[in-house]
Design a protein around this motif. Structure first.
Motif, PDB file in Angstrom:
ATOM      1  N   VAL A   1      11.851   2.070  -0.051  1.00  0.00           N
ATOM      2  CA  VAL A   1      10.720   1.309  -0.599  1.00  0.00           C
ATOM      3  C   VAL A   1      10.595   1.517  -2.105  1.00  0.00           C
ATOM      4  N   ARG A   2      10.974   2.668  -2.610  1.00  0.00           N
ATOM      5  CA  ARG A   2      10.956   2.884  -4.065  1.00  0.00           C
ATOM      6  C   ARG A   2      11.941   1.965  -4.777  1.00  0.00           C
ATOM      7  N   LYS A   3      13.070   1.726  -4.140  1.00  0.00           N
ATOM      8  CA  LYS A   3      14.148   0.966  -4.771  1.00  0.00           C
ATOM      9  C   LYS A   3      14.077  -0.527  -4.472  1.00  0.00           C
ATOM     10  N   PHE A   4      13.686  -0.894  -3.237  1.00  0.00           N
ATOM     11  CA  PHE A   4      13.753  -2.289  -2.808  1.00  0.00           C
ATOM     12  C   PHE A   4      12.419  -2.797  -2.277  1.00  0.00           C
ATOM     13  N   LYS A   5      12.252  -4.102  -2.379  1.00  0.00           N
ATOM     14  CA  LYS A   5      11.192  -4.794  -1.646  1.00  0.00           C
ATOM     15  C   LYS A   5      11.840  -5.311  -0.372  1.00  0.00           C
ATOM     16  N   LEU A   6      11.303  -4.924   0.780  1.00  0.00           N
ATOM     17  CA  LEU A   6      11.861  -5.325   2.067  1.00  0.00           C
ATOM     18  C   LEU A   6      11.204  -6.626   2.512  1.00  0.00           C
TER      19      LEU A   6
ATOM     20  N   LYS B   1       0.838  -1.203   0.000  1.00  0.00           N
ATOM     21  CA  LYS B   1       0.000   0.000   0.000  1.00  0.00           C
ATOM     22  C   LYS B   1       0.876   1.257   0.000  1.00  0.00           C
ATOM     23  N   LEU B   2       1.977   1.216   0.739  1.00  0.00           N
ATOM     24  CA  LEU B   2       2.905   2.354   0.768  1.00  0.00           C
ATOM     25  C   LEU B   2       3.548   2.555  -0.599  1.00  0.00           C
ATOM     26  N   TYR B   3       3.936   1.464  -1.237  1.00  0.00           N
ATOM     27  CA  TYR B   3       4.561   1.563  -2.562  1.00  0.00           C
ATOM     28  C   TYR B   3       3.596   2.179  -3.574  1.00  0.00           C
ATOM     29  N   GLU B   4       2.316   1.806  -3.478  1.00  0.00           N
ATOM     30  CA  GLU B   4       1.308   2.388  -4.369  1.00  0.00           C
ATOM     31  C   GLU B   4       1.211   3.899  -4.166  1.00  0.00           C
TER      32      GLU B   4
END
Length: 506
Positions: free
Chosen positions: A459-464, A328-331
């Motif tokens: 979060v823009r660059k990586f999936k944690l 949801k944050l990435y969206e």
């Protein structure tokens, strides 16, 4: 005859102390808790052990306060400590009692009269000077510093994709680079030098302070100076102070050189500097002397580095464990920033509502400063009806207050950022990760801006991902996660070093 005289003196002293503490004993009986208290040392023995043991003891006392309606207490040697987990009572304590815990003056060796721990007459005028420097306008100018240093961190993490990593050292290095550039006006490049003397001295000093803080018999300077560890402690304070002294001297020389230049060049350079002055340069303009400058710079660096780093690190771990929140944050980031590499701009920050809610919810469950202590100097009655008396320590148990179901509901232990989108706090003091009232943390907005920048870029660059439960496809099921193991080491930290695994987004 001599022995009778000694016995008489002792009896008289004991009667005098009992009489002087009669109001404290009455209060202690009213707020008694179920934790075992020993003669003389009170509850001090519960804080002996590892850093994790200390945090567990603090959490148990907090839960006891919640169970008893938000109020508990116990003796710490000869000092009565009342523990408050009710925001109505906490607000009153923060309003009336501005003096911080006596034991915190052990930081004077390094910080002197820096505003964070200074006595009230010194704190008040310094706070008035520092607060305008952390205005929204200045923070917008510092956003470029946060972005550039966080991008430097991202570059280093890119090489570590696919393996478990401890985020703590990377985010701490980012935070120190950012705080040193904004406060001192110099680029430390800690991220490319993990053995920088200032960083190592900073970390050693912190560990030694908390060790001393948890052993109240070491508070007196004459006792601590007899300890073998004092020589190491003194060496760390000398390194930190000397480094800042040299920076101040260099700035003074630079300003003196500017004054010696011709007027046209001076005006041109001054206009360039006004576009983004460091805190140090602003305080030099105001007329602070070198001692005051050194104290305030060290306070800003020590407080600013740790709280921001811990908050951002805890947030990254929580996102790794709650994939639906991270998605949801990435969206939101894609909606505000688009699928581009452009840096954050000041106008983006107010639009990132969910990012702010995620960080706030993390700070609710894992506040870097889990408790603060105020010394009671005059008698007054709390909204709950308890009467506080002079020389009592009022422990505002932030960790417990943030988990009190009376104010947060039955899901108080759950990670649910949406609660901060509802804006329905039952009391403003129910949430205080940066303390509360007139003596709250002056750098709260600075810390939030720094954390929002670094988490957004992560979060823009990586999936944690969690380090042990990594999945290859599909989405992680929403399952109840166990609370993170924490420890108390001057601030609250993650026992496992904020370990996550990262995958580069395509």
């Amino acid at each position: 005859m001599v022995w009778l005289l000694i016995l008489l003196v002792f009896v008289l002293w004991f009667v005098f102390v009992r009489y002087r503490n009669r109001h404290k004993r009455k209060l202690a009986n009213l707020c008694r808790n179920n934790r075992m208290s020993l003669p003389i040392i009170g509850v001090a023995h519960h804080f002996i052990g590892t850093e994790e043991d200390r945090m567990k003891a603090l959490m148990k006392i907090g839960r006891e306060a919640i169970k008893q309606g938000g109020f508990a207490g116990g003796w710490l040697l000869n000092m009565l400590m009342v523990v408050i987990a009710d925001p109505f009572d906490a607000e009153e304590v923060m309003r009336v009692s501005l003096r911080k815990m006596d034991g915190l003056d052990i930081t004077e060796d390094l910080l002197g009269n820096g505003h964070m721990f200074a006595k009230v007459p010194i704190w008040r005028p310094r706070r008035k000077v520092i607060a305008p420097m952390l205005s929204q306008k200045n923070l917008e100018m510092f956003l470029e510093v946060f972005t550039r240093n966080s991008e430097n961190m991202i570059d280093k993490l890119t090489k570590l994709c696919g393996q478990p990593i401890s985020l703590s050292k990377y985010i701490t290095a980012y935070s120190m680079d950012a705080i040193c550039e904004t406060s001192l006006g110099i680029k430390m490049d800690i991220q490319n030098n993990q053995y920088h003397p200032f960083l190592l001295a900073f970390q050693t000093f912190e560990k030694m302070v908390v060790d001393r803080l948890m052993q109240s018999w070491l508070y007196p300077d004459f006792v601590y100076k007899l300890m073998p560890c004092y020589r190491i402690y003194k060496k760390q304070t000398d390194i930190l102070q000397e480094f800042v002294k040299q920076v101040i001297l260099a700035k003074r020389i630079k300003f003196r050189d500017i004054e010696n230049e011709n007027l046209a060049e001076c005006d041109q350079l001054q206009n360039q500097q006004n576009s983004r002055k460091s805190f140090l340069e602003q305080l030099i303009d105001i007329g602070y002397n070198d001692i005051d400058l050194q104290e305030e710079m060290l306070v800003l660096i020590l407080a600013g580095t740790d709280t921001s780093a811990a908050g951002a690190s805890f947030t990254a771990v929580m996102l790794s464990q709650h994939q639906h929140v991270q998605d949801k944050l990435y969206e939101e980031l894609m909606e505000v920033l688009g699928n581009s590499d452009r840096p954050l701009e000041p106008s983006d920050i107010p639009r990132l509502k969910y990012l702010e809610a995620v960080i706030k919810e993390t700070l609710r469950l894992y506040p870097p400063v889990p408790a603060v202590v105020r010394m009671v100097e005059k008698e007054y009655i709390l909204p709950s009806g308890f009467k506080l008396v002079p020389d009592v320590g009022a422990v505002i148990h932030i960790w417990a207050m943030h988990r009190n179901p009376t104010f947060w509901g039955n899901d108080a232990e759950d990670f649910r950022p949406e609660r901060f989108l509802d804006n329905n706090l039952k009391h403003p003091a129910a949430y205080m990760p940066f303390s509360f009232g007139v003596r709250n943390c002056v750098g709260a907005r600075y810390a939030m801006t720094s954390m929002m920048t670094v988490i957004a870029n992560l979060v823009r660059k990586f999936k944690l991902l969690p380090p042990k439960n990594v999945y290859s496809h599909g989405s992680q099921k929403r399952k109840k996660t166990k609370p993170l193991r924490t420890k108390f080491d001057i601030i609250m930290r993650h026992v496992d070093g904020y370990e996550v695994q990262i995958e580069e987004r395509r």
